[in-house]
Design an enzyme around this catalytic site. Structure first.
Site, PDB file in Angstrom:
ATOM      1  CE1 TYR A 188      -0.607 -25.507  10.792  1.00  0.00           C
ATOM      2  CE2 TYR A 188      -1.322 -23.651  11.318  1.00  0.00           C
ATOM      3  CZ  TYR A 188      -0.351 -24.365  10.423  1.00  0.00           C
ATOM      4  OH  TYR A 188      -0.206 -24.479   9.226  1.00  0.00           O
ATOM      5  N   GLY A 246       7.938 -31.947   3.801  1.00  0.00           N
ATOM      6  CA  GLY A 246       6.732 -31.402   2.756  1.00  0.00           C
ATOM      7  C   GLY A 246       6.911 -31.169   1.839  1.00  0.00           C
ATOM      8  NE  ARG A 285      -0.127 -31.334   0.099  1.00  0.00           N
ATOM      9  CZ  ARG A 285      -1.113 -30.514   0.373  1.00  0.00           C
ATOM     10  NH1 ARG A 285      -1.139 -29.402  -0.498  1.00  0.00           N
ATOM     11  NH2 ARG A 285      -0.907 -30.656   2.237  1.00  0.00           N
TER      12      ARG A 285
END
Length: 241
Positions: free
Chosen positions: A147, A8, A11
């Site tokens: 999450y 990831g 960005r």
């Protein structure tokens, strides 16, 4: 030259970590899910100051693509597990698909990449593994149940592995960012009323930057961090207090 894989990293926090490691002379593999143009831009940024970088694309929700990324992880001296998916919903509305997507991306893929990376690290008696969690491990957002749970699970895995891998010269740590001003959070924080509620909940009274997170990872992956393992470091301006 040491090799690093940062998931990831096209960005946000991942990009800042990739750039920081490259500045320390580490050859970095930048990982993206879909936006290869952004991944290439990060590589160009690193090469502009003389660093080494390449990019790889893989969807972490797809076990077959994770296996392809695992081939890259198998050569890594430094593994930073930053990629994640978060779906904001009331807990009663969470679907099986929502749950599976977040658990596969945020936890299962991390386990598989660690399994792939460790043999190389053991062979050389040196390695650095960093998981990127969240302040939500301690203060879960009511609309991000899966999450926050997946991040807590990933951290628990890191702490379990730290003791098992320490005899091989491998350190395993977690960083837990708080409110970091990234493109993921930019839209929500553009609401000034909401932004005030958020900053009022942070003792330091401001958001963090991706570079705040990168500095901690940079230290943990260097010789300065050689005696630090099994720790979860909150980078949150005091929000977890």
């Amino acid at each position: 030259m040491k090799q690093a894989l940062v998931t990831g990293s096209s960005r946000g926090i991942g990009r800042a970590i990739a750039v920081a490691l490259a500045r320390e002379g580490v050859a970095v593999t930048v990982h993206c899910t879909a936006n290869t143009q952004k991944a290439q831009q990060v590589c160009d940024e690193i090469r502009a100051f003389g660093g080494q970088a390449q990019w790889v694309q893989a969807e972490l929700s797809d076990p077959e693509q994770v296996e392809r990324l695992a081939e890259v992880a198998a050569k890594a001296d430094v593994l930073v597990l930053n990629a994640s998916v978060q779906i904001k919903k009331q807990w009663q509305q969470i679907t099986r698909e929502d749950c599976q997507l977040q658990l596969q991306t945020n936890f299962v893929a991390s386990l598989r990449l660690i399994q792939s990376a460790v043999p190389h690290m053991q062979a050389q008696n040196w390695g650095r593994i960093i998981t990127v969690g969240s302040v939500q491990e301690k203060k879960p957002h009511p609309q991000m149940l899966v999450y926050s749970a997946s991040k807590a699970a990933q951290t628990n895995m890191a702490l379990s592995l730290a003791g098992q891998l320490a005899p091989y010269g491998i350190t395993v740590n977690n960083i837990a960012p708080g409110v970091i001003y990234t493109d993921r959070n930019r839209e929500a924080l553009s609401d000034m009323a909401y932004a005030k509620v958020v900053t009022d909940s942070i003792p330091m009274g401001c958001y963090g930057t991706p570079e705040d997170c990168a500095g901690a990872v940079q230290m943990l992956c260097s010789e300065a961090g050689r005696y630090i393992t099994g720790q979860s470091i909150y980078i949150d301006g005091g929000k977890s207090l």
